[in-house]
Design a protein around this motif. Structure first.
Motif, PDB file in Angstrom:
ATOM      1  N   UNK A 107       0.917  -1.116   0.132  1.00 14.50           N
ATOM      2  CA  UNK A 107       0.138  -0.109  -0.147  1.00 14.50           C
ATOM      3  C   UNK A 107       0.920   1.267   0.010  1.00 14.50           C
ATOM      4  N   UNK A 108       0.542   2.111  -0.704  1.00 18.13           N
ATOM      5  CA  UNK A 108      -0.542   2.524  -1.923  1.00 18.13           C
ATOM      6  C   UNK A 108       0.009   1.569  -2.902  1.00 18.13           C
ATOM      7  N   UNK A 109      -1.162   1.209  -3.962  1.00 14.89           N
ATOM      8  CA  UNK A 109      -0.769   0.599  -5.221  1.00 14.89           C
ATOM      9  C   UNK A 109       0.209   0.926  -5.846  1.00 14.89           C
ATOM     10  N   UNK A 110       1.227   0.398  -6.580  1.00  9.85           N
ATOM     11  CA  UNK A 110       2.272   0.665  -7.267  1.00  9.85           C
ATOM     12  C   UNK A 110       2.028   1.849  -8.220  1.00  9.85           C
ATOM     13  N   UNK A 111       0.909   1.721  -8.848  1.00  8.56           N
ATOM     14  CA  UNK A 111       0.500   2.876  -9.913  1.00  8.56           C
ATOM     15  C   UNK A 111       0.659   4.166  -9.240  1.00  8.56           C
ATOM     16  N   UNK A 112      -0.165   4.395  -7.994  1.00  8.15           N
ATOM     17  CA  UNK A 112      -0.484   5.646  -7.230  1.00  8.15           C
ATOM     18  C   UNK A 112       0.905   6.166  -6.617  1.00  8.15           C
ATOM     19  N   UNK A 113       1.699   4.737  -6.125  1.00  9.18           N
ATOM     20  CA  UNK A 113       2.872   5.254  -5.614  1.00  9.18           C
ATOM     21  C   UNK A 113       3.932   5.917  -6.516  1.00  9.18           C
ATOM     22  N   UNK A 114       4.059   5.501  -7.555  1.00  8.74           N
ATOM     23  CA  UNK A 114       4.897   5.920  -8.837  1.00  8.74           C
ATOM     24  C   UNK A 114       4.658   7.492  -9.077  1.00  8.74           C
ATOM     25  N   UNK A 115       2.984   7.619  -9.197  1.00  9.59           N
ATOM     26  CA  UNK A 115       2.423   8.752  -9.379  1.00  9.59           C
ATOM     27  C   UNK A 115       3.050   9.795  -8.571  1.00  9.59           C
ATOM     28  N   UNK A 159       3.087  17.107  -2.321  1.00  6.74           N
ATOM     29  CA  UNK A 159       1.634  16.582  -1.821  1.00  6.74           C
ATOM     30  C   UNK A 159       1.283  17.939  -0.837  1.00  6.74           C
ATOM     31  N   UNK A 160      -0.053  18.246  -1.119  1.00  4.99           N
ATOM     32  CA  UNK A 160      -0.579  19.103  -0.492  1.00  4.99           C
ATOM     33  C   UNK A 160      -1.508  18.564   0.459  1.00  4.99           C
ATOM     34  N   UNK A 161      -1.148  18.804   1.964  1.00  4.11           N
ATOM     35  CA  UNK A 161      -1.989  17.913   3.164  1.00  4.11           C
ATOM     36  C   UNK A 161      -3.054  19.145   3.396  1.00  4.11           C
ATOM     37  N   UNK A 162      -4.358  18.568   3.204  1.00  8.05           N
ATOM     38  CA  UNK A 162      -5.315  19.656   3.892  1.00  8.05           C
ATOM     39  C   UNK A 162      -6.193  18.875   4.561  1.00  8.05           C
ATOM     40  N   UNK A 163      -6.439  19.455   6.087  1.00  9.92           N
ATOM     41  CA  UNK A 163      -7.184  18.991   6.928  1.00  9.92           C
ATOM     42  C   UNK A 163      -6.445  17.871   7.562  1.00  9.92           C
ATOM     43  N   UNK A 164      -5.329  17.664   7.613  1.00 11.04           N
ATOM     44  CA  UNK A 164      -4.627  16.470   8.298  1.00 11.04           C
ATOM     45  C   UNK A 164      -3.800  16.879   9.308  1.00 11.04           C
ATOM     46  N   UNK A 165      -3.971  16.069  10.564  1.00  3.55           N
ATOM     47  CA  UNK A 165      -3.227  16.210  11.663  1.00  3.55           C
ATOM     48  C   UNK A 165      -1.592  15.849  11.369  1.00  3.55           C
ATOM     49  N   UNK A 166      -0.709  16.877  11.496  1.00  6.16           N
ATOM     50  CA  UNK A 166       0.621  16.477  10.916  1.00  6.16           C
ATOM     51  C   UNK A 166       1.354  15.459  12.373  1.00  6.16           C
ATOM     52  N   UNK A 167       0.645  15.495  13.442  1.00  3.83           N
ATOM     53  CA  UNK A 167       1.125  14.601  14.532  1.00  3.83           C
ATOM     54  C   UNK A 167       0.875  13.276  14.511  1.00  3.83           C
ATOM     55  N   UNK A 168      -0.120  12.927  13.551  1.00  4.15           N
ATOM     56  CA  UNK A 168      -0.631  11.630  13.187  1.00  4.15           C
ATOM     57  C   UNK A 168       0.563  10.752  12.871  1.00  4.15           C
ATOM     58  N   UNK A 169       1.001   9.571  13.845  1.00  5.73           N
ATOM     59  CA  UNK A 169       1.999   8.650  13.477  1.00  5.73           C
ATOM     60  C   UNK A 169       1.624   7.934  11.993  1.00  5.73           C
ATOM     61  N   UNK A 170       0.460   7.579  11.726  1.00  6.66           N
ATOM     62  CA  UNK A 170       0.337   7.001  10.417  1.00  6.66           C
ATOM     63  C   UNK A 170       0.787   7.726   9.402  1.00  6.66           C
ATOM     64  N   UNK A 171       0.579   9.086   9.313  1.00  9.51           N
ATOM     65  CA  UNK A 171       1.131   9.847   8.425  1.00  9.51           C
ATOM     66  C   UNK A 171       2.547   9.777   8.242  1.00  9.51           C
ATOM     67  N   UNK A 172       3.414   9.701   9.428  1.00  8.86           N
ATOM     68  CA  UNK A 172       4.716   9.526   9.476  1.00  8.86           C
ATOM     69  C   UNK A 172       5.175   8.640   8.760  1.00  8.86           C
ATOM     70  N   UNK A 185       3.588   6.577   6.431  1.00 13.39           N
ATOM     71  CA  UNK A 185       3.466   6.980   4.983  1.00 13.39           C
ATOM     72  C   UNK A 185       4.366   7.783   4.279  1.00 13.39           C
ATOM     73  N   UNK A 186       4.892   8.882   4.955  1.00  7.79           N
ATOM     74  CA  UNK A 186       5.857   9.813   4.256  1.00  7.79           C
ATOM     75  C   UNK A 186       7.241   9.169   4.469  1.00  7.79           C
ATOM     76  N   UNK A 187       7.546   8.402   5.334  1.00  4.04           N
ATOM     77  CA  UNK A 187       8.694   7.551   5.359  1.00  4.04           C
ATOM     78  C   UNK A 187       8.888   6.406   4.305  1.00  4.04           C
ATOM     79  N   UNK A 188       7.666   5.827   3.954  1.00  2.00           N
ATOM     80  CA  UNK A 188       7.827   4.792   3.250  1.00  2.00           C
ATOM     81  C   UNK A 188       7.983   5.321   1.536  1.00  2.00           C
TER      82      UNK A 188
END
Length: 313
Positions: free
Chosen positions: A224-232, A239-252, A254-257
């Motif tokens: 995850x995410x699908x290869x096509x979307x990751x490559x895109x 990336x334009x993060x709208x309405x997202x809590x940047x303290x969320x470890x889940x987002x960390x 995703x960005x790390x991967x």
């Protein structure tokens, strides 16, 4: 400068990157309610509001209403109800109660953007609602919805529906081809969701602690995410993060991967995030990840971006 003393966002540049398909909007909870009047019936809540609503509706929770939503849902799944009961309750809140609602400003903004002819305009969201789809329907724009199906018992890991179609089709990640949706908007629901043509008891949600553990494991394995979307995303896009809590470890995670999967010889374009009350620690943390945070109300940001894009939304 903004009221907090920071420089204002470069609205013109962000608008151009969105219109040209070089910026990928990433929607968090606030994107579904920012700019929506507080007294509007069925106004969607943030994570804390959803936790409080669930505890009030189902009662019997022995902890505090300030506990994380993942912990509260895990308790109800294991000790009171089941995951499908959670799915049905969330379907009521995020789908059935929203059918007659006007899409929020963020959804209307994104629906006003004409996708480039050679590729789709990709929107990524962790929200379960269908408000972006509704805005696109009202704008008369073609689109496809791709729901990540993280249910371990599902025969497919994606559910896909094109606008105008009555049903979702099961698809494997490797079979998703973005060029098939050139000239359309593609909405990728990272944490599952609902929608027209998805059976009532289809459970794709990532919402409990157990769900998130499995989800992070799938991120770590590059499933995850699908290869096509990751490559895109990795192909020189911001990336334009709208309405997202940047303290969320889940987002960390995703960005790390994504950072690990980006070609090392390729420069990292600066991304952006919008939220209120950013701490110094949080700002420094995201600066290191090439994400510039703007400390402001999302509704105000969307209004200014509307003007920069020049669309009647």
């Amino acid at each position: 400068m903004n009221s907090n003393g920071s420089e204002p966002p470069p609205y013109g540049f962000i608008a151009k990157e969105l219109v040209d398909g070089r910026a990928v909007p990433f929607l968090g909870a606030a994107a579904s309610y920012a700019g929506v009047p507080d007294d509007q019936p069925h106004r969607l809540p943030g994570g804390q509001g959803l936790t409080e609503r669930l505890i009030a509706d189902w009662s019997g929770y022995p902890g505090s209403a300030s506990d994380p939503l993942t912990q509260v849902t895990q308790y109800y799944e294991e000790c009171v109800a089941s995951h499908i009961d959670l799915c049905r309750r969330f379907r009521t809140v995020f789908y059935e109660e929203q059918l007659e609602q006007r899409p929020p400003p963020t959804a209307r903004l994104l629906a006003a953007i004409q996708p480039p002819d050679e590729r789709p305009f990709v929107i990524i969201t962790t929200n379960y609602d269908c408000l972006v789809e509704k805005a696109l329907d009202q704008a008369g724009r073609p689109y496809a919805v791709v729901i990540q199906d993280s249910n371990p018992w599902s025969p497919h890991n994606l559910r896909v529906r094109e606008s105008g179609s009555e049903r979702f089709e099961g698809v494997q990640s490797q079979d998703l081809v973005l060029k098939d949706y050139a000239g359309a908007t593609l909405i990728y629901k990272l944490h599952g969701g609902f929608g027209d043509g998805l059976d009532k008891d289809v459970d794709t949600l990532v919402v409990t602690e157990g769900d998130y553990i499995r989800f992070v494991a799938s991120l770590a394995s590059n499933a995850v995410p699908p290869v096509a979307i990751a490559e895109h995303i990795l192909h020189d896009r911001r990336i334009l993060f709208l309405g997202y809590s940047m303290a969320d470890w889940n987002m960390r995670v995703i960005l790390y991967q994504l950072a690990q999967r980006r070609p090392q010889q390729q420069g990292v374009p600066r991304s952006w995030g919008v939220r209120r009350n950013i701490s110094v620690v949080e700002k420094r943390f995201w600066d290191k990840r090439d994400v510039e945070l703007f400390d402001m109300d999302l509704a105000d940001f969307v209004v200014q971006l509307h003007e920069a894009i020049g669309a009647d939304v």
